[in-house]
Design a protein around this motif. Structure first.
Motif, PDB file in Angstrom:
ATOM      1  N   ALA A  85      13.363 133.243 -38.383  1.00  0.00           N
ATOM      2  CA  ALA A  85      14.639 133.468 -37.697  1.00  0.00           C
ATOM      3  C   ALA A  85      14.790 134.939 -37.323  1.00  0.00           C
ATOM      4  O   ALA A  85      15.204 135.277 -36.216  1.00  0.00           O
ATOM      5  CB  ALA A  85      15.806 133.019 -38.579  1.00  0.00           C
ATOM      6  N   ILE A  88      24.678 126.792 -34.777  1.00  0.00           N
ATOM      7  CA  ILE A  88      23.817 127.020 -35.928  1.00  0.00           C
ATOM      8  C   ILE A  88      22.418 126.523 -35.574  1.00  0.00           C
ATOM      9  O   ILE A  88      22.242 125.357 -35.215  1.00  0.00           O
ATOM     10  CB  ILE A  88      24.319 126.278 -37.186  1.00  0.00           C
ATOM     11  N   ILE A 145      21.590 122.690 -35.336  1.00  0.00           N
ATOM     12  CA  ILE A 145      22.293 121.957 -36.386  1.00  0.00           C
ATOM     13  C   ILE A 145      23.723 121.646 -35.954  1.00  0.00           C
ATOM     14  O   ILE A 145      24.251 120.581 -36.222  1.00  0.00           O
ATOM     15  CB  ILE A 145      22.305 122.774 -37.706  1.00  0.00           C
ATOM     16  N   PRO A 199      13.530 126.382 -32.802  1.00  0.00           N
ATOM     17  CA  PRO A 199      14.525 126.074 -33.838  1.00  0.00           C
ATOM     18  C   PRO A 199      15.207 124.740 -33.547  1.00  0.00           C
ATOM     19  O   PRO A 199      15.208 124.272 -32.409  1.00  0.00           O
ATOM     20  CB  PRO A 199      15.521 127.230 -33.714  1.00  0.00           C
ATOM     21  N   ILE A 251      23.359 131.839 -37.283  1.00  0.00           N
ATOM     22  CA  ILE A 251      24.691 131.306 -37.012  1.00  0.00           C
ATOM     23  C   ILE A 251      25.380 132.261 -36.047  1.00  0.00           C
ATOM     24  O   ILE A 251      25.467 133.461 -36.300  1.00  0.00           O
ATOM     25  CB  ILE A 251      25.509 131.179 -38.305  1.00  0.00           C
ATOM     26  N   TYR A 278      13.461 132.126 -43.104  1.00  0.00           N
ATOM     27  CA  TYR A 278      14.329 133.276 -42.826  1.00  0.00           C
ATOM     28  C   TYR A 278      13.572 134.293 -41.978  1.00  0.00           C
ATOM     29  O   TYR A 278      14.105 134.826 -41.000  1.00  0.00           O
ATOM     30  CB  TYR A 278      14.777 133.896 -44.147  1.00  0.00           C
ATOM     31  N   LYS A 295      14.548 127.503 -45.559  1.00  0.00           N
ATOM     32  CA  LYS A 295      14.733 127.615 -44.114  1.00  0.00           C
ATOM     33  C   LYS A 295      15.549 128.858 -43.795  1.00  0.00           C
ATOM     34  O   LYS A 295      16.196 129.451 -44.660  1.00  0.00           O
ATOM     35  CB  LYS A 295      15.454 126.371 -43.571  1.00  0.00           C
ATOM     36  N   TYR A 335      18.560 130.263 -41.104  1.00  0.00           N
ATOM     37  CA  TYR A 335      19.597 129.809 -40.184  1.00  0.00           C
ATOM     38  C   TYR A 335      20.173 131.002 -39.438  1.00  0.00           C
ATOM     39  O   TYR A 335      20.511 132.018 -40.037  1.00  0.00           O
ATOM     40  CB  TYR A 335      20.716 129.100 -40.949  1.00  0.00           C
ATOM     41  N   LYS A 357      18.413 126.181 -36.947  1.00  0.00           N
ATOM     42  CA  LYS A 357      17.578 126.158 -38.148  1.00  0.00           C
ATOM     43  C   LYS A 357      16.142 126.501 -37.762  1.00  0.00           C
ATOM     44  O   LYS A 357      15.560 125.875 -36.873  1.00  0.00           O
ATOM     45  CB  LYS A 357      17.613 124.785 -38.812  1.00  0.00           C
TER      46      LYS A 357
END
Length: 97
Positions: free
Chosen positions: A65, A56, A37, A34, A7, A62, A3, A5, A58
């Motif tokens: 994102a 955050i 989280i 997304p 942040i 990658y 996954k 993320y 998810k």
């Protein structure tokens, strides 16, 4: 597949402008869906630069994102955030669960 993320650690200096950013960013996210989280709530800054908000997200990967962050819709939202907040945004590859 691992996954991705996103942040975000943010300190807001202009609440009205940041609200416009949040709305635009939310619209930009719809195409990527997304999962949230963590969203602000209780936190302790244990080390490093402190910020008042933490989120955050998810994503399925990658790369997904990164596609969101680099999308024209999010880049427009990001331009609204300029001057309204400071922060740190990080992409991290994570476990595939």
């Amino acid at each position: 597949m691992n996954k991705g993320y996103l942040i975000a650690h943010v300190t807001v200096s202009d609440s009205a402008a940041y609200a416009e950013y949040a709305q635009a960013a939310g619209e930009a996210m719809k195409a990527f869906a997304p999962k949230i989280i963590a969203w602000s709530g209780q936190y302790e800054n244990l080390e490093g630069e402190a910020h008042e908000r933490h989120v955050i997200f998810k994503f399925d990967s990658y790369d997904e994102a990164r596609r969101f962050y680099e999308s024209p819709a999010y880049q427009l939202a990001k331009s609204i955030r300029a001057g309204a907040a400071t922060g740190t945004f990080v992409l991290v590859e994570g476990a595939g669960f």
